[in-house]
Design an enzyme around this catalytic site. Structure first.
Site, PDB file in Angstrom:
ATOM      1  N   LYS A   1       0.949  -1.245  -0.114  1.00 16.70           N
ATOM      2  CA  LYS A   1       0.068   0.148  -0.038  1.00 16.70           C
ATOM      3  C   LYS A   1       0.932   1.251  -0.111  1.00 16.70           C
ATOM      4  O   LYS A   1       0.766   2.060  -0.677  1.00 16.70           O
ATOM      5  CB  LYS A   1      -0.968   0.134   1.156  1.00 16.70           C
ATOM      6  CG  LYS A   1      -1.539   1.358   1.431  1.00 16.70           C
ATOM      7  CD  LYS A   1      -2.201   1.515   2.711  1.00 16.70           C
ATOM      8  CE  LYS A   1      -1.207   1.615   3.843  1.00 16.70           C
ATOM      9  NZ  LYS A   1      -1.381   2.893   4.710  1.00 16.70           N
ATOM     10  N   ASN A   2       1.982   1.290   0.939  1.00 19.40           N
ATOM     11  CA  ASN A   2       2.754   2.499   1.037  1.00 19.40           C
ATOM     12  C   ASN A   2       3.453   2.907  -0.147  1.00 19.40           C
ATOM     13  O   ASN A   2       4.000   4.073  -0.406  1.00 19.40           O
ATOM     14  CB  ASN A   2       3.357   2.705   2.286  1.00 19.40           C
ATOM     15  CG  ASN A   2       2.336   2.686   3.552  1.00 19.40           C
ATOM     16  OD1 ASN A   2       1.126   3.043   3.251  1.00 19.40           O
ATOM     17  ND2 ASN A   2       2.715   2.474   4.677  1.00 19.40           N
TER      18      ASN A   2
ATOM     19  N   ASP B   1       4.631   0.045  12.024  1.00 17.90           N
ATOM     20  CA  ASP B   1       3.455  -0.650  11.470  1.00 17.90           C
ATOM     21  C   ASP B   1       3.254  -1.863  11.820  1.00 17.90           C
ATOM     22  O   ASP B   1       2.334  -2.570  11.496  1.00 17.90           O
ATOM     23  CB  ASP B   1       3.342  -0.507   9.787  1.00 17.90           C
ATOM     24  CG  ASP B   1       3.290   0.886   9.528  1.00 17.90           C
ATOM     25  OD1 ASP B   1       3.246   1.915  10.305  1.00 17.90           O
ATOM     26  OD2 ASP B   1       3.684   1.209   8.119  1.00 17.90           O
TER      27      ASP B   1
ATOM     28  N   CYS C   1      -4.116   8.530   9.743  1.00 22.48           N
ATOM     29  CA  CYS C   1      -4.224   7.893  10.980  1.00 22.48           C
ATOM     30  C   CYS C   1      -3.742   8.787  12.042  1.00 22.48           C
ATOM     31  O   CYS C   1      -2.736   9.287  12.009  1.00 22.48           O
ATOM     32  CB  CYS C   1      -3.475   6.398  10.691  1.00 22.48           C
ATOM     33  SG  CYS C   1      -4.468   4.910  10.160  1.00 22.48           S
TER      34      CYS C   1
ATOM     35  N   ARG D   1      -8.421   0.475   5.033  1.00 25.29           N
ATOM     36  CA  ARG D   1      -7.706   1.267   4.547  1.00 25.29           C
ATOM     37  C   ARG D   1      -6.316   0.496   3.662  1.00 25.29           C
ATOM     38  O   ARG D   1      -5.717   1.121   2.689  1.00 25.29           O
ATOM     39  CB  ARG D   1      -7.320   2.477   5.569  1.00 25.29           C
ATOM     40  CG  ARG D   1      -8.228   3.159   5.712  1.00 25.29           C
ATOM     41  CD  ARG D   1      -7.478   4.154   6.770  1.00 25.29           C
ATOM     42  NE  ARG D   1      -6.561   4.776   6.305  1.00 25.29           N
ATOM     43  CZ  ARG D   1      -6.320   6.284   6.730  1.00 25.29           C
ATOM     44  NH1 ARG D   1      -6.857   6.616   7.723  1.00 25.29           N
ATOM     45  NH2 ARG D   1      -5.435   6.882   5.839  1.00 25.29           N
TER      46      ARG D   1
ATOM     47  N   ARG E   1       2.701  14.068  13.829  1.00 25.40           N
ATOM     48  CA  ARG E   1       2.974  13.943  12.437  1.00 25.40           C
ATOM     49  C   ARG E   1       3.196  15.153  11.526  1.00 25.40           C
ATOM     50  O   ARG E   1       2.553  15.637  10.795  1.00 25.40           O
ATOM     51  CB  ARG E   1       1.651  13.154  11.629  1.00 25.40           C
ATOM     52  CG  ARG E   1       1.651  11.782  12.454  1.00 25.40           C
ATOM     53  CD  ARG E   1       0.526  10.657  11.699  1.00 25.40           C
ATOM     54  NE  ARG E   1       1.475  10.352  10.479  1.00 25.40           N
ATOM     55  CZ  ARG E   1       0.842   9.151   9.674  1.00 25.40           C
ATOM     56  NH1 ARG E   1      -0.400   8.884   9.968  1.00 25.40           N
ATOM     57  NH2 ARG E   1       1.438   8.669   8.744  1.00 25.40           N
TER      58      ARG E   1
HETATM   59  C1  EPZ Z   1       4.926   6.379   6.484  1.00 25.54           C
HETATM   60  O1  EPZ Z   1       4.185   7.448   7.129  1.00 25.54           O
HETATM   61  C2  EPZ Z   1       3.705   5.545   6.390  1.00 25.54           C
HETATM   62  N1  EPZ Z   1       2.839   5.972   5.606  1.00 25.54           N
HETATM   63  C3  EPZ Z   1       3.151   4.923   7.832  1.00 25.54           C
HETATM   64  O2  EPZ Z   1       2.187   3.762   7.480  1.00 25.54           O
HETATM   65  C4  EPZ Z   1       4.335   4.460   8.662  1.00 25.54           C
HETATM   66  O3  EPZ Z   1       3.872   4.080  10.019  1.00 25.54           O
HETATM   67  C5  EPZ Z   1       5.553   5.451   8.455  1.00 25.54           C
HETATM   68  O4  EPZ Z   1       5.858   5.852   7.346  1.00 25.54           O
HETATM   69  C6  EPZ Z   1       6.634   4.840   9.314  1.00 25.54           C
HETATM   70  O5  EPZ Z   1       7.093   3.807   8.673  1.00 25.54           O
HETATM   71  C7  EPZ Z   1       2.534   5.996   4.202  1.00 25.54           C
HETATM   72  O6  EPZ Z   1       3.443   5.660   3.675  1.00 25.54           O
HETATM   73  C8  EPZ Z   1       1.531   6.437   3.508  1.00 25.54           C
HETATM   74  P1  EPZ Z   1       7.503   9.306   8.455  1.00 25.54           P
HETATM   75  P2  EPZ Z   1       5.044   8.856   7.160  1.00 25.54           P
HETATM   76  O7  EPZ Z   1       7.395  10.691   7.787  1.00 25.54           O
HETATM   77  O8  EPZ Z   1       5.715   9.069   6.028  1.00 25.54           O
HETATM   78  C9  EPZ Z   1       8.457  12.634  11.967  1.00 25.54           C
HETATM   79  C10 EPZ Z   1       0.421   2.670   7.966  1.00 25.54           C
HETATM   80  O9  EPZ Z   1       0.099   2.272   8.735  1.00 25.54           O
HETATM   81  N2  EPZ Z   1       8.285  13.587  10.748  1.00 25.54           N
HETATM   82  O10 EPZ Z   1       8.467   8.149   8.389  1.00 25.54           O
HETATM   83  O11 EPZ Z   1       4.073  10.059   7.748  1.00 25.54           O
HETATM   84  C11 EPZ Z   1       7.424  11.986  12.348  1.00 25.54           C
HETATM   85  O12 EPZ Z   1       6.701  12.592  13.273  1.00 25.54           O
HETATM   86  C12 EPZ Z   1       1.106   4.111   7.861  1.00 25.54           C
HETATM   87  O13 EPZ Z   1       0.369   2.170   6.815  1.00 25.54           O
HETATM   88  C13 EPZ Z   1       8.837  14.704  11.356  1.00 25.54           C
HETATM   89  O14 EPZ Z   1       9.293  15.139  12.447  1.00 25.54           O
HETATM   90  O15 EPZ Z   1       5.927   8.762   8.353  1.00 25.54           O
HETATM   91  C14 EPZ Z   1       7.763  10.554  12.810  1.00 25.54           C
HETATM   92  O16 EPZ Z   1       8.099  10.665  14.205  1.00 25.54           O
HETATM   93  C15 EPZ Z   1       0.728   4.769   9.130  1.00 25.54           C
HETATM   94  N3  EPZ Z   1       8.737  15.545  10.318  1.00 25.54           N
HETATM   95  C16 EPZ Z   1       8.925  10.015  12.104  1.00 25.54           C
HETATM   96  O17 EPZ Z   1       9.324  11.421  11.442  1.00 25.54           O
HETATM   97  C17 EPZ Z   1       8.143  15.496   8.948  1.00 25.54           C
HETATM   98  O18 EPZ Z   1       8.146  16.462   8.244  1.00 25.54           O
HETATM   99  C18 EPZ Z   1       8.716   9.325  10.692  1.00 25.54           C
HETATM  100  O19 EPZ Z   1       7.394   9.713  10.095  1.00 25.54           O
HETATM  101  C19 EPZ Z   1       8.309  14.072   8.782  1.00 25.54           C
HETATM  102  C20 EPZ Z   1       8.065  13.084   9.545  1.00 25.54           C
END
Ligand code: EPZ
Length: 431
Positions: free
Chosen positions: A22-23, A306, A117, A398, A122
């Protein structure tokens, strides 16, 4: 409202085939509009988030054909709006990938601030930092993110935190920037690599995806391609944990075992037997007394956030005390109270769950608070004595295609029902 009704206590047995990730698919779909040529994407998971993303692409004027549920043909040549509607973005966070894609192609994009979610605060500061470094003016006001540039130029970008979303979004914009971009401290997740491979198959020049330094040499245009999405490591891991929790024996097919290493290691620590094949993994837990262990979620190749709720559902049945530390999202233990309704003994202290294993769960009515937590509640229901009803399964839909059908194929007594009459019919049938 649809719900899953489960009669637990039956070990899962048999084979299950895993769909596309999915991602990876969500980002690849956004990237597909970066060319005016036609792009064919195969092994697409037919899940709600993917369908919302396709709606968002049609919403800005992209042409979308779906010859079958797992194939999509996209043409982005007739895009007439660079403004992605809040309607889509509130449903799926990943529609913000259209920001990177449109900014790269048209040097201008507008996207509502994302939802998704509710697993933590985030922020998207790193995405915006990347766009600014490439020369875009980025403004956040009135609930909208607007990014615009006369020209995008390559830059050296350090991500203060490893972020899948920021890495992919910057990757897309940089692909059509002038000159060379270096992303340091990049995310290494398999889906980051898949998006880079997809863009390269369209003529991009991206090297180093899968390591923490990605180098992109901008190109002036991208061309059409045919591409197949990688298997979903999280769907695969979910079935592996379901096999463990129910003391089953399941062959999880169409996977890349390397992507599942962290999950495999943790299952071995709990005492399960794992047999790896080229494109399948078998989990044998038939006579396993589940052992406790500790786990901390980390960016890839660490244990995926995840998979954290599903792992907790298994450890809740282990013979002793386990700890689960969530280091990525601060609000990912919302399901713990629901598991407690099924008899789990879990205490949370800030980002750590301390799990004292119980002999077994008992069926209860519970509610899915988010996608992966919902999957964990289904796993608990499959292992529990008696009937479990999981409400709010729209979260689960989803990201899991035909979840109940795949579980039925493994012998589970689970049914998707839309009202109490259907639920009662199912209960009578399996009692
Ligand atoms: C992706 O989310 C996935 N979603 C999430 O999957 C997954 O949990 C996550 O990566 C971690 O592997 C999609 O791919 C659509 P991140 P994403 O940016 O990209 C911080 C599921 O269940 N951060 O890697 O939003 C953030 O707060 C979903 O399928 C910043 O601080 O995650 C977090 O602590 C839910 N500033 C960490 O980085 C930013 O600009 C990692 O988030 C961006 C992120």
């Amino acid at each position: 409202m649809e719900q899953f009704v489960i009669k637990g206590g039956k070990p899962l047995h048999g084979e299950v085939a895993i769909g596309g990730a999915k991602n990876a698919a969500l980002a690849i779909l956004a990237a597909a509009v970066m060319t005016d040529d036609t792009v064919t994407i195969e092994n697409l998971p037919d899940v709600r988030d993917v369908n919302v993303m396709l709606g968002a692409i049609e919403g800005i004027g992209g042409r979308v054909k779906r010859p079958d549920p797992h194939t999509v043909i996209i043409n982005g040549s007739a895009i007439e709006s660079l403004n992605v509607d809040y309607e889509y973005i509130k449903k799926i966070r990943a529609s913000y990938y259209l920001l990177g894609a449109l900014l790269g192609k048209y040097k201008k994009a507008e996207v509502a601030l994302p939802g998704g979610c509710a697993i933590g605060s985030r922020p998207i500061d790193l995405h915006l930092k990347g766009f600014r470094a490439l020369g875009a003016d980025v403004d956040v006001s009135y609930g909208l993110i607007s990014a615009e540039a006369d020209r995008l130029t390559g830059a050296h970008i350090y991500l203060d935190k490893v972020s899948v979303g920021a890495t992919i979004n910057i990757l897309m914009a940089a692909t059509l920037a002038e000159g060379r971009t270096v992303i340091e401290n990049a995310a290494k997740e398999p889906h980051v690599v898949d998006v880079a491979n997809f863009l390269n198959s369209m003529g991009a020049d991206i090297r180093g995806a899968g390591t923490d330094v990605i180098r992109i040499t901008g190109v002036t245009r991208l061309h059409g391609t045919e591409y197949s999405v990688i298997p979903d490591q999280i769907e695969a891991g979910t079935f592996m944990f379901a096999a463990a929790a129910t003391h089953g024996d399941v062959l999880v097919k169409n996977v890349i075992p390397k992507h599942l290493e962290a999950t495999t290691v943790k299952l071995l620590e709990t005492g399960c037997e794992i047999v790896e094949f080229d494109d399948a993994v078998r989990v044998i837990a038939t006579n396993t007394v589940l052992r406790p262990t500790s786990v901390t979620t980390l960016p890839y190749p660490g244990f995926p956030t995840d998979m954290q709720p599903q792992m907790t559902a298994v450890l809740g049945l282990a013979d002793g005390v386990s700890t689960v530390t969530e280091s990525i999202f601060e609000n990912r233990f919302k399901y713990v109270d629901e598991l407690a309704r099924m008899g789990a003994n879990i205490k949370t202290e800030s980002n750590i769950a301390i799990i004292t294993g119980v002999q077994g769960y008992t069926g209860a009515r519970v509610s899915a608070p988010d996608l992966r937590a919902g999957a964990a509640l289904v796993i608990a229901g499959l292992a529990a004595d008696g009937f479990t009803t999981v409400d709010d399964i729209h979260y689960i839909q989803r990201g899991y295609e035909n979840f109940e059908v795949k579980l039925q194929g493994l012998g589970a007594d689970i049914e998707k029902t839309s009202d109490e009459r259907e639920a009662q019919k199912f209960r009578l049938r399996v009692s």
